[in-house]
Enzyme design. Sequence first.
Site, mmCIF file in Angstrom:
data_model
loop_
_atom_site.group_PDB
_atom_site.id
_atom_site.type_symbol
_atom_site.label_atom_id
_atom_site.label_comp_id
_atom_site.label_asym_id
_atom_site.label_seq_id
_atom_site.Cartn_x
_atom_site.Cartn_y
_atom_site.Cartn_z
ATOM 1 N N HIS A 46 0.839 -1.192 0.000
ATOM 2 C CA HIS A 46 0.000 0.000 0.000
ATOM 3 C C HIS A 46 0.877 1.246 0.000
ATOM 4 C CE1 HIS A 46 -3.394 -2.415 1.894
ATOM 5 N NE2 HIS A 46 -2.354 -3.069 2.372
ATOM 6 N N TYR A 47 0.301 2.385 -0.388
ATOM 7 C CA TYR A 47 0.896 3.665 -0.017
ATOM 8 C C TYR A 47 -0.039 4.366 0.959
ATOM 9 C CZ TYR A 47 -1.886 5.872 -3.856
ATOM 10 O OH TYR A 47 -2.872 6.303 -4.690
ATOM 11 N N GLU A 110 2.638 -0.820 4.505
ATOM 12 C CA GLU A 110 2.319 0.538 4.079
ATOM 13 C C GLU A 110 3.623 1.299 3.850
ATOM 14 O OE1 GLU A 110 -0.484 2.273 3.574
ATOM 15 O OE2 GLU A 110 -2.117 1.108 4.497
ATOM 16 N N ASP A 163 -3.775 2.074 -4.971
ATOM 17 C CA ASP A 163 -2.416 1.971 -4.430
ATOM 18 C C ASP A 163 -1.866 0.544 -4.585
ATOM 19 O OD1 ASP A 163 -4.489 1.403 -2.408
ATOM 20 O OD2 ASP A 163 -2.850 1.140 -1.002
#
Length: 258
Positions: A46-47, A110, A163
């Site tokens: 993810h971002y 993340e 994302d």
Amino acid sequence: MFRKYLAGALLALLAACGAPAPGALDIDRSIQAKSQNSRVEFIVLHYTSTGNEASLKILSQLNVSSHYLITNDPAPRVYQLVDESRRAWHAGVSEWFGRSDMNASSIGIEIVNHGREGGDWEPYTAAQTAVIGALLQDIIRRHQIKAINIVGHSDIAPQRKIDPGPLFPWKQLAQQGIGRWYDEARAQEYQREFLRDGLPDMAWVQRELQRAGYKVAHSGVLDKASRNVIAAFQMHYRPALYDGNPDAETLAILKALP
């Protein structure tokens, strides 16, 4: 009074039978079964869409979490926010190869990156990419995760997520043996074939997307949902153009994907 007497009598009976007090079980863990493996089968990238401080606060204090957070400092810092043995809340409604409830069997990572702002995507730094690769290699080794199960949030939830975006270094990681990639020479051959003979129909495209792991309806129609899935595939494997259009290059890559 009678209830107190009965409770006391039961405790006395348990004591007489030698039953252990709660929390005092003597469990022998000296023998481990040969037939077992890790519960972790997937890694989801993810971002964060925000900066370091806000990302850390959101992922540690609000109703969302991930196992790891990688900052965008010059020397990126890696936070482990959830133990790998526990479930982090990062995937949401998602599916991959027919498996839903991805939170139950995945590790979420993340990465601090603002994603798309004003039409431009923020690139991942070289330092971040190096840290991402090292962390992925460690997790893959410990949990024996298959290449096909290292995915982006957009891969498992293409109708609502984009994302980690088209600038995520999937190809660079694949060159390190991390994740799945396609046979580029074979894709070029398929592209020439499609340009010469015409493109397959949407029923074929949807079957191939499902073979690749994506959730897609078998409608035979290029509807908005199918375009979203194609765009997610393109962001992963053909990030130069991710318009959701099933062109010859996209379908050639899809066919060449193992």
